[in-house]
Write a protein that holds these residues in place. Structure first.
Motif, PDB file in Angstrom:
ATOM      1  N   THR A 106      29.001  49.317  43.184  1.00  0.00           N
ATOM      2  CA  THR A 106      28.413  48.335  44.056  1.00  0.00           C
ATOM      3  C   THR A 106      28.218  47.118  43.207  1.00  0.00           C
ATOM      4  O   THR A 106      28.352  45.975  43.771  1.00  0.00           O
ATOM      5  N   TRP A 107      27.470  47.472  42.223  1.00  0.00           N
ATOM      6  CA  TRP A 107      27.110  46.474  41.041  1.00  0.00           C
ATOM      7  C   TRP A 107      28.369  45.745  40.730  1.00  0.00           C
ATOM      8  O   TRP A 107      28.313  44.510  40.637  1.00  0.00           O
ATOM      9  N   ILE A 108      29.282  46.241  40.459  1.00  0.00           N
ATOM     10  CA  ILE A 108      30.538  45.603  39.990  1.00  0.00           C
ATOM     11  C   ILE A 108      31.127  44.761  41.197  1.00  0.00           C
ATOM     12  O   ILE A 108      31.678  43.688  41.036  1.00  0.00           O
ATOM     13  N   ASP A 109      31.040  45.090  42.624  1.00  0.00           N
ATOM     14  CA  ASP A 109      31.581  44.561  43.492  1.00  0.00           C
ATOM     15  C   ASP A 109      30.721  43.031  43.755  1.00  0.00           C
ATOM     16  O   ASP A 109      31.031  42.310  44.160  1.00  0.00           O
ATOM     17  N   ASN A 110      29.500  43.028  43.357  1.00  0.00           N
ATOM     18  CA  ASN A 110      28.490  42.163  43.424  1.00  0.00           C
ATOM     19  C   ASN A 110      28.622  41.070  42.245  1.00  0.00           C
ATOM     20  O   ASN A 110      28.260  39.791  42.624  1.00  0.00           O
ATOM     21  N   VAL A 111      29.142  41.560  41.020  1.00  0.00           N
ATOM     22  CA  VAL A 111      29.233  40.588  40.040  1.00  0.00           C
ATOM     23  C   VAL A 111      30.673  40.070  39.739  1.00  0.00           C
ATOM     24  O   VAL A 111      30.714  38.918  39.156  1.00  0.00           O
ATOM     25  N   ALA A 112      31.650  40.556  40.410  1.00  0.00           N
ATOM     26  CA  ALA A 112      32.887  39.966  40.376  1.00  0.00           C
ATOM     27  C   ALA A 112      33.073  39.144  41.376  1.00  0.00           C
ATOM     28  O   ALA A 112      33.823  39.075  42.462  1.00  0.00           O
ATOM     29  N   ARG A 113      32.806  37.796  40.818  1.00  0.00           N
ATOM     30  CA  ARG A 113      32.953  36.519  41.824  1.00  0.00           C
ATOM     31  C   ARG A 113      33.663  35.670  41.301  1.00  0.00           C
ATOM     32  O   ARG A 113      33.589  35.012  40.314  1.00  0.00           O
ATOM     33  N   ALA A 114      34.616  35.161  42.108  1.00  0.00           N
ATOM     34  CA  ALA A 114      35.486  34.147  41.817  1.00  0.00           C
ATOM     35  C   ALA A 114      34.812  32.762  41.546  1.00  0.00           C
ATOM     36  O   ALA A 114      34.071  32.455  42.498  1.00  0.00           O
ATOM     37  N   GLY A 115      35.015  32.147  40.601  1.00  0.00           N
ATOM     38  CA  GLY A 115      34.351  30.980  40.262  1.00  0.00           C
ATOM     39  C   GLY A 115      33.074  31.073  39.249  1.00  0.00           C
ATOM     40  O   GLY A 115      32.874  30.124  38.671  1.00  0.00           O
ATOM     41  N   LEU A 116      32.584  32.399  39.270  1.00  0.00           N
ATOM     42  CA  LEU A 116      31.273  32.719  38.514  1.00  0.00           C
ATOM     43  C   LEU A 116      31.618  33.471  37.244  1.00  0.00           C
ATOM     44  O   LEU A 116      31.445  33.040  36.048  1.00  0.00           O
ATOM     45  N   THR A 117      32.276  34.546  37.504  1.00  0.00           N
ATOM     46  CA  THR A 117      32.760  35.529  36.427  1.00  0.00           C
ATOM     47  C   THR A 117      34.232  35.661  36.209  1.00  0.00           C
ATOM     48  O   THR A 117      34.532  36.180  35.254  1.00  0.00           O
ATOM     49  N   PHE A 118      35.035  34.979  36.956  1.00  0.00           N
ATOM     50  CA  PHE A 118      36.524  34.864  36.687  1.00  0.00           C
ATOM     51  C   PHE A 118      36.749  33.755  37.645  1.00  0.00           C
ATOM     52  O   PHE A 118      36.321  33.324  38.620  1.00  0.00           O
ATOM     53  N   LYS A 119      38.074  33.352  37.277  1.00  0.00           N
ATOM     54  CA  LYS A 119      38.878  32.230  37.892  1.00  0.00           C
ATOM     55  C   LYS A 119      40.139  32.401  37.971  1.00  0.00           C
ATOM     56  O   LYS A 119      40.744  33.053  37.252  1.00  0.00           O
ATOM     57  N   TYR A 120      40.691  31.892  39.013  1.00  0.00           N
ATOM     58  CA  TYR A 120      42.428  31.953  39.120  1.00  0.00           C
ATOM     59  C   TYR A 120      43.049  30.681  38.716  1.00  0.00           C
ATOM     60  O   TYR A 120      42.377  29.758  38.635  1.00  0.00           O
ATOM     61  N   THR A 121      44.019  30.823  37.759  1.00  0.00           N
ATOM     62  CA  THR A 121      44.826  29.800  37.256  1.00  0.00           C
ATOM     63  C   THR A 121      45.968  29.818  37.677  1.00  0.00           C
ATOM     64  O   THR A 121      46.509  30.820  38.081  1.00  0.00           O
ATOM     65  N   GLU A 122      47.015  29.175  37.282  1.00  0.00           N
ATOM     66  CA  GLU A 122      48.406  28.929  37.479  1.00  0.00           C
ATOM     67  C   GLU A 122      49.085  30.149  36.768  1.00  0.00           C
ATOM     68  O   GLU A 122      50.253  30.581  37.095  1.00  0.00           O
ATOM     69  N   SER A 123      48.557  30.493  35.604  1.00  0.00           N
ATOM     70  CA  SER A 123      49.035  31.547  34.723  1.00  0.00           C
ATOM     71  C   SER A 123      48.439  33.005  35.063  1.00  0.00           C
ATOM     72  O   SER A 123      48.539  34.023  34.266  1.00  0.00           O
ATOM     73  N   GLY A 124      47.388  33.060  35.928  1.00  0.00           N
ATOM     74  CA  GLY A 124      46.931  34.257  36.437  1.00  0.00           C
ATOM     75  C   GLY A 124      45.240  34.052  36.169  1.00  0.00           C
ATOM     76  O   GLY A 124      44.654  33.085  35.788  1.00  0.00           O
TER      77      GLY A 124
END
Length: 204
Positions: A106-124
């Motif tokens: 559940t902690w992981i579900d809370n911290v895996a946030r697009a734009g904050l801890t990861f982002k999507y790019t054209e290359s993945g």
């Protein structure tokens, strides 16, 4: 100031994963003057599972969220900030049904946030929580680091995969295993884990 994030997830009062993880965090702190330990005991104070309100809120800019949506992501925002501020992360978990405790998931579900801890790019996807060292203290009744049961250890591969997705690739596991194989085996396993924790702290 250096920050050490300590995440423990066992609901057991006498948890070895909690004890050794907490001891490791304090030992690292002692080697780094001015550092601080931020602790989240997910076993004693479990986080709420994410729901529809949460998933709707994280897809909106903060200024566009309703009062209810803002409240739904408040804790998640705090957890993300703690992770991003940390230089070292110490995670304590037992191997339960061949994986991590649900409280840690559940902690992981809370911290895996697009734009904050990861982002999507054209290359993945690209992880944004970079530059951290993670120590996982994993306790288990059987032996899962090697041997015939190693393939049933889904905890370490999962943690390495999800942390890597967030940009954290420097992950080391301290096993406290074989605890169900009698007092002598348990004592040996605990001693080895404590010795490794001491080595890590001295090198920190």
């Amino acid at each position: 100031m250096s920050s050490i994030l300590l995440l423990t997830s066992s609901p057991r009062v006498d948890s070895l994963s909690t004890t050794i993880a907490a001891d490791l965090a304090e030992k690292i702190k002692a080697q780094q003057p001015g550092s601080a330990v931020v602790r989240r005991d997910l076993g004693v104070n479990p986080l709420p599972h994410i729901d529809d309100l949460f998933t709707a809120a994280i897809r909106k800019p903060a200024d566009d969220r309703t009062v209810e949506e803002a409240a739904a992501v408040k804790t998640s925002d705090e957890l993300v900030a703690e992770l991003l501020a940390a230089d070292t992360v110490v995670i304590g978990t037992g191997l339960i049904n061949f994986n991590i405790y649900s409280s840690l998931k559940t902690w992981i579900d809370n911290v895996a946030r697009a734009g904050l801890t990861f982002k999507y790019t054209e290359s993945g996807p690209v992880g944004l929580a970079t530059g951290k060292k993670v120590y996982v203290v994993l306790a288990s009744g059987g032996v899962y680091s090697q041997g015939p049961a190693a393939g049933m250890n889904h905890a370490v591969p999962y943690l390495k995969s999800v942390l890597g997705f967030l940009g954290i690739t420097d992950v080391e596991t301290i096993y406290v295993e074989g605890l169900a194989f009698g007092p002598e085996a348990a004592e040996k396993a605990i001693g080895a884990a404590k010795a490794r924790a001491e080595e890590i702290a001295l090198a920190a």
